[in-house]
Design an enzyme around this catalytic site. Sequence first.
Site, PDB file in Angstrom:
ATOM      1  N   VAL A  23       0.828  -1.206   0.000  1.00  0.00           N
ATOM      2  CA  VAL A  23       0.000   0.000   0.000  1.00  0.00           C
ATOM      3  C   VAL A  23       0.862   1.255   0.000  1.00  0.00           C
ATOM      4  O   VAL A  23       0.596   2.205  -0.741  1.00  0.00           O
ATOM      5  CB  VAL A  23      -0.958   0.004   1.206  1.00  0.00           C
ATOM      6  CG1 VAL A  23      -1.689   1.343   1.319  1.00  0.00           C
ATOM      7  CG2 VAL A  23      -1.966  -1.138   1.094  1.00  0.00           C
TER       8      VAL A  23
ATOM      9  N   VAL B  86      11.459   4.797   5.216  1.00  0.00           N
ATOM     10  CA  VAL B  86      11.788   3.387   4.999  1.00  0.00           C
ATOM     11  C   VAL B  86      12.872   2.968   5.984  1.00  0.00           C
ATOM     12  O   VAL B  86      13.614   3.788   6.514  1.00  0.00           O
ATOM     13  CB  VAL B  86      12.268   3.139   3.557  1.00  0.00           C
ATOM     14  CG1 VAL B  86      11.114   3.303   2.570  1.00  0.00           C
ATOM     15  CG2 VAL B  86      13.415   4.076   3.183  1.00  0.00           C
TER      16      VAL B  86
ATOM     17  N   ALA C 219      18.135   2.461   3.555  1.00  0.00           N
ATOM     18  CA  ALA C 219      18.397   3.599   2.678  1.00  0.00           C
ATOM     19  C   ALA C 219      18.289   3.219   1.207  1.00  0.00           C
ATOM     20  O   ALA C 219      18.000   4.070   0.358  1.00  0.00           O
ATOM     21  CB  ALA C 219      19.785   4.173   2.971  1.00  0.00           C
TER      22      ALA C 219
ATOM     23  N   ALA D  56       2.856   1.763   7.880  1.00  0.00           N
ATOM     24  CA  ALA D  56       3.707   0.682   8.392  1.00  0.00           C
ATOM     25  C   ALA D  56       2.988  -0.042   9.526  1.00  0.00           C
ATOM     26  O   ALA D  56       2.255   0.563  10.307  1.00  0.00           O
ATOM     27  CB  ALA D  56       5.031   1.241   8.890  1.00  0.00           C
TER      28      ALA D  56
ATOM     29  N   TYR E 215      -4.307  -9.068  15.869  1.00  0.00           N
ATOM     30  CA  TYR E 215      -4.049  -7.973  14.938  1.00  0.00           C
ATOM     31  C   TYR E 215      -5.145  -6.917  15.041  1.00  0.00           C
ATOM     32  O   TYR E 215      -4.868  -5.715  15.167  1.00  0.00           O
ATOM     33  CB  TYR E 215      -3.962  -8.526  13.517  1.00  0.00           C
ATOM     34  CG  TYR E 215      -3.826  -7.482  12.438  1.00  0.00           C
ATOM     35  CD1 TYR E 215      -2.627  -6.811  12.241  1.00  0.00           C
ATOM     36  CD2 TYR E 215      -4.897  -7.180  11.599  1.00  0.00           C
ATOM     37  CE1 TYR E 215      -2.501  -5.855  11.240  1.00  0.00           C
ATOM     38  CE2 TYR E 215      -4.781  -6.236  10.594  1.00  0.00           C
ATOM     39  CZ  TYR E 215      -3.575  -5.578  10.419  1.00  0.00           C
ATOM     40  OH  TYR E 215      -3.458  -4.632   9.431  1.00  0.00           O
TER      41      TYR E 215
ATOM     42  N   LYS F 205      -4.835  -2.946  16.424  1.00  0.00           N
ATOM     43  CA  LYS F 205      -5.215  -1.790  15.610  1.00  0.00           C
ATOM     44  C   LYS F 205      -6.287  -0.953  16.315  1.00  0.00           C
ATOM     45  O   LYS F 205      -6.256   0.288  16.275  1.00  0.00           O
ATOM     46  CB  LYS F 205      -5.733  -2.273  14.245  1.00  0.00           C
ATOM     47  CG  LYS F 205      -4.636  -2.753  13.303  1.00  0.00           C
ATOM     48  CD  LYS F 205      -3.842  -1.590  12.741  1.00  0.00           C
ATOM     49  CE  LYS F 205      -2.987  -1.987  11.559  1.00  0.00           C
ATOM     50  NZ  LYS F 205      -2.308  -0.851  10.917  1.00  0.00           N
TER      51      LYS F 205
ATOM     52  N   GLY G 210      -5.596 -23.560 -14.148  1.00  0.00           N
ATOM     53  CA  GLY G 210      -6.771 -24.364 -14.459  1.00  0.00           C
ATOM     54  C   GLY G 210      -7.103 -25.401 -13.411  1.00  0.00           C
ATOM     55  O   GLY G 210      -7.697 -26.439 -13.714  1.00  0.00           O
TER      56      GLY G 210
ATOM     57  N   SER H   9      -9.801  -2.028  -4.313  1.00  0.00           N
ATOM     58  CA  SER H   9      -8.612  -2.047  -5.161  1.00  0.00           C
ATOM     59  C   SER H   9      -7.579  -1.082  -4.600  1.00  0.00           C
ATOM     60  O   SER H   9      -7.907  -0.091  -3.939  1.00  0.00           O
ATOM     61  CB  SER H   9      -8.966  -1.655  -6.592  1.00  0.00           C
ATOM     62  OG  SER H   9      -9.289  -0.277  -6.675  1.00  0.00           O
TER      63      SER H   9
END
Length: 329
Positions: free
Chosen positions: A21, A41, A44, A80, A151, A155, A200, A216
């Site tokens: 995301v 991030v 680096a 994050a 989880y 949150k 298949g 989406s």
Amino acid sequence: MSDHAAPATGAILVTGANGFVGRALVEHLLTSQPRPVIAAVRQADADLPPKASRRVAPALGPTAQWASALKGVECVVHAAARVHVMQDAVADPLQAFRQVNTAGTLALATQAAQAGVRRFVFISSIKVNGEQTLPGQAFTADQPPQPVDPYGVSKHEAEQGLLQVARETGMEVVIVRPVLVYGPGVGANVASMMRWLARGVPLPLGAIDNRRSLVSLANLVDFVALCVEHPCAANQVFLVSDGEDLSTTGLLRRMSRALGRRALLIPIPPACLALMARVLGKTPVAQRLLGSLQVDIEKNKQRLGWQPAVPVDVALQATARHFLELQRR
């Protein structure tokens, strides 16, 4: 109107910016925002969109120091997290989730408020609302939360803490709870479905008449970008979806069309599938495949004027194209 309705000029910091995301959000903000976008991030050399500025961020946790990453930042989008996993190997999953998703989030938010950040947008989870709904009885943004797994609990506790930080400091908080996200580069269960369909493989999922909301990646980042700016988003909770709910059977058929394949779906009665799953110890998997989870996004439309811009089939085609390209490499 909010006191902050005037155009903002400070930078937007996106945490988790090289994740599924986060990276898409950085790309979207770079094209839709005139102000600087900074990718936070851990490494680096993390792979990021070419025009993104980057700052190395600490590991999420209660003692993380964010001062250098927050310089000049007016809005934080916190993507994050310690993500939900099917079979957690740690001894105490709730404590592990709380350490990162609750304590880590609140440490960042507290330091953001101290640094003068105006708005904090938190990417939460529909798991805060709960695990399933009855068909036609969708979750709403303002009903009492009922998280079940570690989880979801972590949150929810982070959300509660963020709203307290907002009350104490005046920093605006926006909470966004996405449903299952799909799009180019998606992994986990959606990627597994595409692999089965592309090969298949016959699947015993041809008679499931549930209803599940999906979102989406394109629609999610479009909505989050709106929450960065819109004055009426301040201190609100929003659920986000594509606005079209699908059965598992319907999703597989439409995904197959996007892949250019014919779905081999065997119409096994859902009660039989549920029994087999129980015998095999796979009840949580069966719940996701057979049960319903719907969300109501009317609040997004009424309060923010937002409508999902990308239809489901268009988003599935983009997802399938990316998947097939990877398969050809």
